[in-house]
Design an enzyme around this catalytic site. Structure first.
Site, PDB file in Angstrom:
ATOM      1  N   GLU A   1       0.865  -1.172   0.000  1.00 53.55           N
ATOM      2  CA  GLU A   1       0.000   0.000   0.000  1.00 53.55           C
ATOM      3  C   GLU A   1       0.904   1.225   0.000  1.00 53.55           C
ATOM      4  O   GLU A   1       1.784   1.338   0.866  1.00 53.55           O
ATOM      5  CB  GLU A   1      -0.895   0.013   1.244  1.00 53.55           C
ATOM      6  CG  GLU A   1      -1.809   1.230   1.210  1.00 53.55           C
ATOM      7  CD  GLU A   1      -2.770   1.329   2.369  1.00 53.55           C
ATOM      8  OE1 GLU A   1      -2.747   0.472   3.261  1.00 53.55           O
ATOM      9  OE2 GLU A   1      -3.541   2.312   2.369  1.00 53.55           O
TER      10      GLU A   1
ATOM     11  N   LYS B   1       5.023   0.331   9.328  1.00 56.23           N
ATOM     12  CA  LYS B   1       4.954   1.627   8.658  1.00 56.23           C
ATOM     13  C   LYS B   1       4.397   2.712   9.570  1.00 56.23           C
ATOM     14  O   LYS B   1       4.895   3.829   9.590  1.00 56.23           O
ATOM     15  CB  LYS B   1       4.077   1.511   7.412  1.00 56.23           C
ATOM     16  CG  LYS B   1       4.872   1.228   6.155  1.00 56.23           C
ATOM     17  CD  LYS B   1       4.005   1.335   4.932  1.00 56.23           C
ATOM     18  CE  LYS B   1       3.229   0.070   4.721  1.00 56.23           C
ATOM     19  NZ  LYS B   1       2.443   0.045   3.495  1.00 56.23           N
TER      20      LYS B   1
ATOM     21  N   ARG C   1       5.623 -12.719   9.504  1.00 55.00           N
ATOM     22  CA  ARG C   1       6.294 -11.486   9.116  1.00 55.00           C
ATOM     23  C   ARG C   1       7.658 -11.414   9.800  1.00 55.00           C
ATOM     24  O   ARG C   1       7.901 -12.050  10.813  1.00 55.00           O
ATOM     25  CB  ARG C   1       5.444 -10.263   9.410  1.00 55.00           C
ATOM     26  CG  ARG C   1       5.048 -10.071  10.847  1.00 55.00           C
ATOM     27  CD  ARG C   1       3.872  -9.103  10.966  1.00 55.00           C
ATOM     28  NE  ARG C   1       4.213  -7.770  10.508  1.00 55.00           N
ATOM     29  CZ  ARG C   1       3.517  -7.109   9.573  1.00 55.00           C
ATOM     30  NH1 ARG C   1       2.478  -7.652   8.998  1.00 55.00           N
ATOM     31  NH2 ARG C   1       3.858  -5.892   9.223  1.00 55.00           N
TER      32      ARG C   1
HETATM   33  P1  ATP Z   1       3.093  -2.457   8.041  1.00 60.09           P
HETATM   34  O1  ATP Z   1       2.584  -3.412   9.057  1.00 60.09           O
HETATM   35  O2  ATP Z   1       4.537  -2.148   8.163  1.00 60.09           O
HETATM   36  O3  ATP Z   1       2.263  -1.229   7.906  1.00 60.09           O
HETATM   37  P2  ATP Z   1       1.726  -3.632   5.851  1.00 60.09           P
HETATM   38  O4  ATP Z   1       1.581  -5.097   5.867  1.00 60.09           O
HETATM   39  O5  ATP Z   1       0.536  -2.832   6.180  1.00 60.09           O
HETATM   40  O6  ATP Z   1       2.999  -3.242   6.683  1.00 60.09           O
HETATM   41  P3  ATP Z   1       1.738  -3.427   3.032  1.00 60.09           P
HETATM   42  O7  ATP Z   1       2.125  -2.284   2.193  1.00 60.09           O
HETATM   43  O8  ATP Z   1       0.306  -3.816   3.058  1.00 60.09           O
HETATM   44  O9  ATP Z   1       2.247  -3.118   4.479  1.00 60.09           O
HETATM   45  O10 ATP Z   1       2.650  -4.692   2.714  1.00 60.09           O
HETATM   46  C1  ATP Z   1       2.923  -5.161   1.430  1.00 60.09           C
HETATM   47  C2  ATP Z   1       3.328  -6.608   1.527  1.00 60.09           C
HETATM   48  O11 ATP Z   1       4.475  -6.756   2.341  1.00 60.09           O
HETATM   49  C3  ATP Z   1       2.228  -7.447   2.126  1.00 60.09           C
HETATM   50  O12 ATP Z   1       2.087  -8.618   1.353  1.00 60.09           O
HETATM   51  C4  ATP Z   1       2.715  -7.726   3.507  1.00 60.09           C
HETATM   52  O13 ATP Z   1       2.225  -8.956   3.948  1.00 60.09           O
HETATM   53  C5  ATP Z   1       4.243  -7.715   3.342  1.00 60.09           C
HETATM   54  N1  ATP Z   1       4.882  -7.329   4.589  1.00 60.09           N
HETATM   55  C6  ATP Z   1       4.682  -6.205   5.295  1.00 60.09           C
HETATM   56  N2  ATP Z   1       5.416  -6.194   6.421  1.00 60.09           N
HETATM   57  C7  ATP Z   1       6.121  -7.356   6.431  1.00 60.09           C
HETATM   58  C8  ATP Z   1       7.062  -7.956   7.329  1.00 60.09           C
HETATM   59  N3  ATP Z   1       7.432  -7.362   8.456  1.00 60.09           N
HETATM   60  N4  ATP Z   1       7.568  -9.162   6.988  1.00 60.09           N
HETATM   61  C9  ATP Z   1       7.214  -9.763   5.857  1.00 60.09           C
HETATM   62  N5  ATP Z   1       6.340  -9.268   4.976  1.00 60.09           N
HETATM   63  C10 ATP Z   1       5.787  -8.082   5.251  1.00 60.09           C
HETATM   64 MG    MG Z   2      -1.326  -3.515   4.665  1.00 61.64          MG
END
Ligand code: ATP
Ligand code: MG
Length: 564
Positions: A37, A273, A263
């Site tokens: 995102e 984020k 994760r």
């Molecule tokens: P955050 O929790 O940091 O806000 P998010 O999951 O909301 O991260 P996205 O932009 O939706 O952020 O993530 C894009 C992709 O990266 C998704 O498929 C998510 O599952 C993966 N992702 C995000 N954070 C991690 C992490 N710490 N380890 C592995 N994969 C991750």
């Molecule tokens: Mg997300």
């Protein structure tokens, strides 16, 4: 990379994919996607997901799409989109012409929602957000059905189109799936699919005032792109039945398999984020690309290589249970990579002036010094030597303890690539009593680094010819947090920031071969660590180096000492 083609990494995700290839579930196709995102910069956790999705596609000769998952207007922006594109490319991956935006699917998504309504599987609900929460029930109690649940299809279609036209206020109506308010999985208790939100979207502007929820948009975006394996993090495990339910109700010809993995959590830092935004916005760091940040942009600026990050991701692998990976492992990967490729040079971070009394004032010698001890292909450079040198303040002690092997009054050491010198006198500032200069003598017979009479010295120290040296600023970074798991402190995480995570040294001196060093160049300063010319603040007039990583893991040593 350490991984070779003959032994591709295996893990539970690859096993599932291989099973699907055997049973021909997706016509032998493998199509993955990385769906960030654009509401922040990518971090090391995202790198894990990028390496996994692109890595799997490459391994099975499939494809991996880059998709901006931009269905929530708040917080999304073009700046973030651009940073994501830059970062994924820098990590070394290529999506060819497959860059997609979920916001391009707003119209088809709307049509899918209308389809759901037509088959009696979705309804417009007028309960307030609080009421919806109350009606939802708990883990032990089933939920209560909304009074709007059994509206006729025609009425739902009409209301949904009026939601789209902007007839209702934000928050007054939502579209909900009609599933099962008694489901043991709370996610399945008539989840919200669309809500009204008047906010400008960075791509579609004010064209829409209703936006699809993640669960609705994600499975359908995957399906529209004909993804076979939709890999996501563990917190979506309970959403998988909803992912499948939606795709089962509407008319689609591709039903991807969602697979969840743990994760990445990394010690001494924070990977979320939302929290990283807080650090940036409240000014605790200098921006998303602050070299202390666990963002791709920060790590790039710090001097980490994409190879090191990819190797790290390969080493940690993927698993099904959450754990905290030691940040030393990441630093180890960085060291391992830079050890191979970084040229060795000399720089003095905290200079102490040394005058060699018996070296002629007019004389300058040039020592030919190899750039790499094990790789002659990297060549060598000339390093000037003269009567006045700088050495590291730390390499001298006036009253040394027994185990101090470096320079001290009356003691002899070897200069790297050069002569033995011996300290004969210490010059001090009469006011402060601070040591400001050392007077030394050198032994002209030790040019080879060895004494013809066979006498030994205890150590070899680095140095710079004062007259030929180039001034530089060096920024030393340490861990961003003082404790291993700041995420466990919830909203208080900021209290645990390491106040010494940045130290700026402004009177450093480096050897003249670095005069022309370009932003992004990486070197090893002998005995000190790996350093990188800053991408942003270095200029032809001012050299600025970031310390990428020390030569050894000083934290591991520290905690070992503490144990004793
Ligand atoms: P955050 O929790 O940091 O806000 P998010 O999951 O909301 O991260 P996205 O932009 O939706 O952020 O993530 C894009 C992709 O990266 C998704 O498929 C998510 O599952 C993966 N992702 C995000 N954070 C991690 C992490 N710490 N380890 C592995 N994969 C991750
Ligand atoms: Mg997300």
């Amino acid at each position: 990379m350490t991984q070779t083609n003959s032994s591709p990494p295996s893990d539970f995700i690859r096993e599932i994919i291989e099973e699907h290839l055997r049973t021909d579930r997706f016509k032998r196709r493998v199509a993955t996607r990385f769906p960030p995102e654009p509401n922040g910069y990518l971090h090391i956790g995202h790198a894990k997901s990028v390496c996994l999705n692109f890595g799997i596609a490459a391994q099975y000769r499939g494809t991996c799409n880059l998709r901006m998952d931009d269905t929530d207007p708040s917080g999304e922006s073009l700046e973030y989109v651009e940073s994501i594109i830059h970062d994924v490319r820098w990590l070394g991956f290529d999506w060819e012409d497959r860059l997609f935006y979920a916001s391009d699917y707003f119209e088809p998504l709307y049509q899918f929602a209308a389809q759901l309504i037509k088959v009696g599987k979705a309804y417009v609900c007028r309960l307030s957000a609080d009421e919806i929460r109350d009606y939802r029930g708990t883990l032990t109690e089933s939920g209560k059905e909304s009074p709007y649940r059994n509206r006729p299809v025609e009425e739902n279609l009409d209301l949904f189109s009026r939601m789209r036209m902007g007839e209702f206020e934000d928050g007054t109506h939502v579209l909900r799936a009609k599933i099962d308010m008694a489901s043991p999985n709370i996610t399945m208790r008539d989840p919200i699919l669309y809500r009204i939100k008047r906010a400008p979207h960075y791509r579609t502007g004010m064209k829409w005032c209703i936006y699809p929820m993640y669960d609705f948009a994600h499975c359908l975006s995957d399906s529209l792109e004909k993804i076979t394996h939709s890999i996501c993090t563990l917190e979506f495990e309970n959403n998988r039945p909803l992912y499948d339910w939606i795709l089962d109700q509407v008319d689609v010809d591709c039903h991807p398999q969602q697979i969840e993995f743990a994760r990445l959590n990394l010690s001494y830092t924070i990977i979320s984020k939302r929290r990283l935004i807080e650090l940036v916005e409240k000014g605790y760091v200098m921006g998303w690309d602050d070299p202390r940040m666990p963002t791709i942009a920060g790590m790039r600026r710090r001097g980490y290589t994409p190879e090191a990050i990819r190797n790290f991701c390969a080493k940690i692998g993927v698993a099904k249970n959450d754990n905290l990976v030691d940040i030393s492992l990441l630093e180890h990967s960085v060291r391992e990579d830079l050890n191979e490729r970084a040229p060795r040079v000399m720089g003095v971070l905290q200079p102490l002036r040394v005058v060699i009394d018996n070296y002629p004032e007019w004389q300058v010698e040039e020592f030919d010094c190899p750039y790499h001890p094990k790789n002659p292909n990297m060549g060598s450079r000339k390093v000037p030597f003269s009567r006045v040198l700088y050495i590291e303040q730390e390499d001298f002690m006036e009253n040394p303890p027994k185990k101090f092997y470096r320079l001290a009054p009356g003691k002899e050491v070897r200069l790297r690539y050069g002569y033995f010198i011996k300290c004969v006198r210490v010059v001090k500032d009469p006011k402060t009593d601070e040591v400001v200069e050392l007077r030394c003598t050198y032994d002209p017979e030790t040019r080879s680094g060895f004494a013809p009479d066979g006498r030994k010295v205890d150590s070899t120290i680095h140095w710079i010819s004062a007259e030929h040296s180039v001034p530089a600023e060096v920024r030393l970074y340490d861990r961003l947090f003082q404790i291993a798991d700041p995420a466990s402190k919830g909203d208080d995480f900021m209290k645990y920031l390491n106040p010494k995570s940045l130290e700026k040294l402004t009177s450093c001196r480096v050897e003249p071969s670095l005069k022309e060093a370009a932003p992004g160049n990486r070197v090893q300063f002998e005995r000190l660590g790996y350093f990188c010319v800053d991408l942003k603040e270095a200029s032809p007039k001012k050299l600025v180096f970031n310390r990428i990583v020390t030569l050894r893991d000083s934290w591991a040593k520290l905690s070992e000492k503490e144990k004793k």
